[in-house]
Design a protein around this motif. Sequence first.
Motif, PDB file in Angstrom:
ATOM      1  N   GLY A 132      33.059  -2.378 -27.170  1.00 25.36           N
ATOM      2  CA  GLY A 132      32.283  -1.333 -26.314  1.00 25.36           C
ATOM      3  C   GLY A 132      32.168  -0.034 -26.863  1.00 25.36           C
ATOM      4  N   GLU A 163      29.552   3.630 -19.752  1.00 22.05           N
ATOM      5  CA  GLU A 163      29.172   2.552 -20.906  1.00 22.05           C
ATOM      6  C   GLU A 163      28.061   2.201 -21.002  1.00 22.05           C
ATOM      7  OE1 GLU A 163      29.796   1.266 -24.037  1.00 22.05           O
ATOM      8  OE2 GLU A 163      31.802   0.400 -23.529  1.00 22.05           O
ATOM      9  N   LEU A 216      26.490  -3.667 -21.705  1.00 16.00           N
ATOM     10  CA  LEU A 216      27.218  -4.745 -20.790  1.00 16.00           C
ATOM     11  C   LEU A 216      26.530  -5.814 -20.350  1.00 16.00           C
ATOM     12  CD1 LEU A 216      28.259  -1.629 -18.188  1.00 16.00           C
ATOM     13  CD2 LEU A 216      29.864  -3.168 -19.573  1.00 16.00           C
ATOM     14  N   GLN A 227      27.135  -8.509 -23.372  1.00 16.00           N
ATOM     15  CA  GLN A 227      28.182  -9.057 -22.810  1.00 16.00           C
ATOM     16  C   GLN A 227      28.393  -9.819 -21.494  1.00 16.00           C
ATOM     17  OE1 GLN A 227      30.906  -8.875 -24.932  1.00 16.00           O
ATOM     18  NE2 GLN A 227      29.246  -8.098 -26.299  1.00 16.00           N
ATOM     19  N   LYS A 228      27.402  -9.873 -20.775  1.00 11.54           N
ATOM     20  CA  LYS A 228      27.259 -10.810 -19.475  1.00 11.54           C
ATOM     21  C   LYS A 228      28.109  -9.850 -18.457  1.00 11.54           C
ATOM     22  CE  LYS A 228      26.491 -15.136 -21.934  1.00 11.54           C
ATOM     23  NZ  LYS A 228      25.091 -14.771 -21.971  1.00 11.54           N
ATOM     24  N   LYS A 229      28.218  -8.706 -18.307  1.00  9.93           N
ATOM     25  CA  LYS A 229      28.804  -7.618 -17.445  1.00  9.93           C
ATOM     26  C   LYS A 229      27.668  -7.180 -16.597  1.00  9.93           C
ATOM     27  CE  LYS A 229      32.879  -7.265 -20.105  1.00  9.93           C
ATOM     28  NZ  LYS A 229      33.990  -6.309 -20.663  1.00  9.93           N
ATOM     29  N   ASN A 230      26.762  -8.154 -15.784  1.00  8.11           N
ATOM     30  CA  ASN A 230      25.709  -7.627 -15.192  1.00  8.11           C
ATOM     31  C   ASN A 230      26.029  -6.600 -14.066  1.00  8.11           C
ATOM     32  OD1 ASN A 230      24.205  -8.987 -17.168  1.00  8.11           O
ATOM     33  ND2 ASN A 230      23.596 -10.731 -15.654  1.00  8.11           N
ATOM     34  N   ASP A 231      26.948  -6.936 -13.273  1.00 10.07           N
ATOM     35  CA  ASP A 231      27.515  -6.225 -12.315  1.00 10.07           C
ATOM     36  C   ASP A 231      27.914  -4.824 -12.514  1.00 10.07           C
ATOM     37  OD1 ASP A 231      26.911  -8.304 -10.587  1.00 10.07           O
ATOM     38  OD2 ASP A 231      29.049  -9.095 -10.372  1.00 10.07           O
ATOM     39  N   LYS A 232      28.663  -4.545 -13.668  1.00 13.42           N
ATOM     40  CA  LYS A 232      28.976  -3.332 -14.128  1.00 13.42           C
ATOM     41  C   LYS A 232      27.541  -2.643 -14.789  1.00 13.42           C
ATOM     42  CE  LYS A 232      33.867  -4.409 -15.396  1.00 13.42           C
ATOM     43  NZ  LYS A 232      34.812  -4.482 -16.412  1.00 13.42           N
ATOM     44  N   ALA A 233      26.811  -3.392 -15.299  1.00 14.84           N
ATOM     45  CA  ALA A 233      25.579  -2.815 -16.128  1.00 14.84           C
ATOM     46  C   ALA A 233      24.796  -2.056 -14.720  1.00 14.84           C
ATOM     47  CB  ALA A 233      24.912  -3.618 -16.662  1.00 14.84           C
ATOM     48  N   GLU A 289      23.558 -14.224 -15.453  1.00 13.65           N
ATOM     49  CA  GLU A 289      24.997 -14.603 -16.070  1.00 13.65           C
ATOM     50  C   GLU A 289      24.973 -16.185 -16.317  1.00 13.65           C
ATOM     51  OE1 GLU A 289      28.274 -12.918 -14.391  1.00 13.65           O
ATOM     52  OE2 GLU A 289      27.493 -10.999 -14.051  1.00 13.65           O
ATOM     53  N   LYS A 305      30.184 -15.963 -24.770  1.00 10.86           N
ATOM     54  CA  LYS A 305      29.459 -14.704 -25.318  1.00 10.86           C
ATOM     55  C   LYS A 305      29.322 -14.833 -26.586  1.00 10.86           C
ATOM     56  CE  LYS A 305      32.574 -12.131 -23.255  1.00 10.86           C
ATOM     57  NZ  LYS A 305      33.510 -10.971 -22.918  1.00 10.86           N
TER      58      LYS A 305
END
Length: 334
Positions: free
Chosen positions: A154, A264, A269, A272-278, A304, A309
Amino acid sequence: MSCHLQKSAFPPIYVGVVFLGFIPEHRCLSPGVAEVSSKCGWSLEEELNHTVPEWGNHEKSLTSQCWRYNMDWNMTGLSCTSPLENFTSHNSQSRVPLMHCEDGWVYNSSGTSIVTEFNLVCEDSWKLDLFQSCVNAGFFVGSISIGYIADRFGRKLCLLITILINSISGILMAFAPSYTWMVIFRLIQGLVSKGGWLTGYILIAEFVGLKYRRTVGIVYQAAFSVGLLVLAAVAYAIPHWRWLQLAVTLPNFFFLLYYWCLPESPRWLIAQKKNDKAMKVINRIAKGNGKKLPSSFQSLIPEEEDGEKHNPSFLDLVRTPQIRKHTFILMYTW
């Protein structure tokens, strides 16, 4: 804006050697000269002409900076008008022999630098070049390795780690007890500072779209120019290198506040397949700009997947023809 301020802290590392390694006029320290000069009532110019080899004809020659007369200035019967003639009259040689500056140097400067403290002159002048070469070597290694770390863990985490290490090593350098430790701490600064600068640039570039990317890049570089001006002003006010090093390093700790105010990269994000955080970051940015996300925006973000990943690799720089072309162009440009 916060990353732009962090860029302005880079000049002390990149060009700080101009002030930290300032080389004033210098000459060999000759024991007994001060006593003879006081007894004879010489002015500084007369003292230099009588006691420093070739001072009158070659003021900045290596002879006047790195050699001194091999004679005992404490001997009795020295003439105040021609002390060297008095010495040669008792020797078979027509000239007074010379010797290296075994007792140190006298520097004509009201301040201090790493040169005056560690005597990086004459035979040891190469150590000043090594001091800066270690920084440049750190730039090279850090730019490669930290770029991978930023892709793997990150941008925000990498930026905070580089700021912390840079700040701590800068403080330790200000208290370095020897030249060797000073070079080690400077090398560490080189390893993290250039990588941190690149990470900050990547972060702000990923926050904006193509329309504003060139503008923020120019402003990011302009902060470097502002930092140069500030560095010159601070160095003028603080002529002692250890205090100067502290003055330009301590403000870096304020950049650790990025932990609470800097999000971030949403692009990282999503990768990194962190769609909710994005989406949380994107909504925060939209709210700060007084905008409302369109309902169709969510569909632009890929769904996702349960697959693994994609971990970054140096092969990514040459994986496709377009990326390969950009990589070679940048390598050639640098």
